[in-house]
Motif scaffolding. Structure first.
Motif, PDB file in Angstrom:
ATOM      1  N   ARG A 168       0.806  -1.208   0.000  1.00 32.71           N
ATOM      2  CA  ARG A 168       0.000   0.000   0.000  1.00 32.71           C
ATOM      3  C   ARG A 168       0.848   1.270   0.000  1.00 32.71           C
ATOM      4  O   ARG A 168       0.498   2.260  -0.642  1.00 32.71           O
ATOM      5  CB  ARG A 168      -0.924   0.008   1.215  1.00 32.71           C
ATOM      6  CG  ARG A 168      -1.997  -1.066   1.186  1.00 32.71           C
ATOM      7  CD  ARG A 168      -2.939  -0.924   2.366  1.00 32.71           C
ATOM      8  NE  ARG A 168      -4.009  -1.921   2.341  1.00 32.71           N
ATOM      9  CZ  ARG A 168      -4.972  -2.013   3.261  1.00 32.71           C
ATOM     10  NH1 ARG A 168      -4.990  -1.162   4.279  1.00 32.71           N
ATOM     11  NH2 ARG A 168      -5.903  -2.942   3.158  1.00 32.71           N
ATOM     12  N   THR A 221       3.151   5.637  -2.778  1.00 31.06           N
ATOM     13  CA  THR A 221       3.196   7.015  -2.264  1.00 31.06           C
ATOM     14  C   THR A 221       4.625   7.516  -2.158  1.00 31.06           C
ATOM     15  O   THR A 221       4.922   8.660  -2.518  1.00 31.06           O
ATOM     16  CB  THR A 221       2.518   7.088  -0.885  1.00 31.06           C
ATOM     17  OG1 THR A 221       1.141   6.744  -1.026  1.00 31.06           O
ATOM     18  CG2 THR A 221       2.650   8.486  -0.272  1.00 31.06           C
ATOM     19  N   VAL A 243       4.355  14.819  -1.594  1.00 29.67           N
ATOM     20  CA  VAL A 243       3.496  14.286  -0.535  1.00 29.67           C
ATOM     21  C   VAL A 243       3.197  15.389   0.478  1.00 29.67           C
ATOM     22  O   VAL A 243       3.979  16.334   0.642  1.00 29.67           O
ATOM     23  CB  VAL A 243       4.155  13.084   0.179  1.00 29.67           C
ATOM     24  CG1 VAL A 243       4.381  11.923  -0.786  1.00 29.67           C
ATOM     25  CG2 VAL A 243       5.466  13.492   0.848  1.00 29.67           C
ATOM     26  N   GLN A 244       2.067  15.275   1.124  1.00 25.81           N
ATOM     27  CA  GLN A 244       1.773  16.106   2.288  1.00 25.81           C
ATOM     28  C   GLN A 244       2.271  15.323   3.485  1.00 25.81           C
ATOM     29  O   GLN A 244       1.655  14.347   3.914  1.00 25.81           O
ATOM     30  CB  GLN A 244       0.277  16.393   2.395  1.00 25.81           C
ATOM     31  CG  GLN A 244      -0.111  17.331   3.534  1.00 25.81           C
ATOM     32  CD  GLN A 244       0.432  18.750   3.344  1.00 25.81           C
ATOM     33  OE1 GLN A 244       0.673  19.180   2.220  1.00 25.81           O
ATOM     34  NE2 GLN A 244       0.640  19.461   4.440  1.00 25.81           N
ATOM     35  N   THR A 255       4.717  10.269   8.307  1.00 21.89           N
ATOM     36  CA  THR A 255       3.472   9.809   7.711  1.00 21.89           C
ATOM     37  C   THR A 255       3.099  10.818   6.629  1.00 21.89           C
ATOM     38  O   THR A 255       3.634  11.931   6.603  1.00 21.89           O
ATOM     39  CB  THR A 255       2.340   9.720   8.746  1.00 21.89           C
ATOM     40  OG1 THR A 255       2.159  11.012   9.357  1.00 21.89           O
ATOM     41  CG2 THR A 255       2.648   8.690   9.815  1.00 21.89           C
ATOM     42  N   GLU A 272       0.389  11.715   2.848  1.00 18.14           N
ATOM     43  CA  GLU A 272      -0.518  11.350   1.771  1.00 18.14           C
ATOM     44  C   GLU A 272       0.026  11.866   0.448  1.00 18.14           C
ATOM     45  O   GLU A 272       0.646  12.934   0.395  1.00 18.14           O
ATOM     46  CB  GLU A 272      -1.909  11.933   2.027  1.00 18.14           C
ATOM     47  CG  GLU A 272      -2.593  11.390   3.269  1.00 18.14           C
ATOM     48  CD  GLU A 272      -3.971  11.974   3.463  1.00 18.14           C
ATOM     49  OE1 GLU A 272      -4.353  12.865   2.665  1.00 18.14           O
ATOM     50  OE2 GLU A 272      -4.669  11.552   4.403  1.00 18.14           O
TER      51      GLU A 272
END
Length: 252
Positions: free
Chosen positions: A50, A54, A61-62, A77, A79
């Motif tokens: 998963r 990303t 990425v944010q 971390t 998104e």
């Protein structure tokens, strides 16, 4: 907390410069954000099924980065904000440009020192890869490398001839000083100088294959000598492959 590179917690848009597997499913990532510069962190599940899409190099990425104490490897971390890596897959050259930009930035930039302008320029180049003519992409990448050299304190002076002072017919760059040299100023020294592609003197020019080869050779010389040489590193392999790829097009 949003702040400089010493912050123990921040959230910001960031470019993924590199991602390496760590353990079974985690990833060690290097991020480039405007206020924090290059930051290292651990992404739980970052190399799993998963998470791997990303955290591909080149993606925007944010990101949220956290550490408990100063100097600790933080946890990350985030998104996906822009899938630049997937877009670049449409062209072998676009992917080579993306890999080269990420590898050069990752190897050249010191950790936790902000370069907001360069970060913005990097994001713009990565966002257009795979969407434009390959000549536009290559000329933008070479211009980005010139900007990188400038921001690291090794600016090329392409404004006038170092010998005559003239501002026209600039054809070469001194490999020693990084200053432009005109055809008249070069004289018998021309074979020892680096060719200056004309598109670097005009903001909207693109150039041709010979220009791109000369541009990549030009920036490679100063990147190798002034940026990677002092830290006892060679040019990144991705950067070398890019020049080889463009040279192969020149030979067709």
């Amino acid at each position: 907390m949003n702040g400089g590179g010493a912050s123990l917690e921040w959230e910001a848009p960031a470019l993924v410069l590199s991602a390496a597997p760590f353990g079974e499913a985690d990833a060690l990532v290097h991020l480039f954000s405007p206020a924090q510069g290059v930051t290292h962190g651990l992404v739980k599940g970052g190399s799993g099924r998963r998470g791997s899409a990303t955290w591909q190099p080149g993606n925007l990425v944010q990101a949220q980065w956290r550490a408990r104490i100063p100097g600790q490897l933080g946890t990350v971390t985030g998104e996906l904000a822009a899938p630049n890596a997937a877009r670049a897959l449409t062209s072998r050259l676009s992917l080579a440009c993306l890999s080269s930009l990420c590898a050069v930035a990752d190897g050249a930039l010191p950790e936790a020192e902000p370069y907001p302008g360069l970060c913005q320029d990097s994001a713009q180049v990565l966002a257009m890869l795979g969407t434009h003519d390959e000549g536009i992409e290559l000329s933008m990448l070479i211009r980005w490398e010139v900007i990188l050299l400038r921001d690291l304190g090794f600016a090329l002076d392409l404004s006038r001839c170092a010998v005559t002072g003239q501002t026209d017919r600039l054809c070469y760059v001194s490999p020693r000083t990084g200053r432009a040299v005109s055809e008249e100023g070069a004289g018998t020294w021309a074979p020892r100088l680096l060719p200056l592609p004309a598109f670097l003197l005009t903001s909207d020019a693109i150039g041709n294959v010979e220009d791109w080869v000369n541009g990549l050779r030009l920036t490679a010389h100063f990147l190798g000598r002034d940026v990677f040489g002092p830290i006892h590193r060679s040019l990144p392999a991705a950067r070398i492959r890019l020049l080889d790829l463009v040279r192969a097009q020149q030979e067709v």
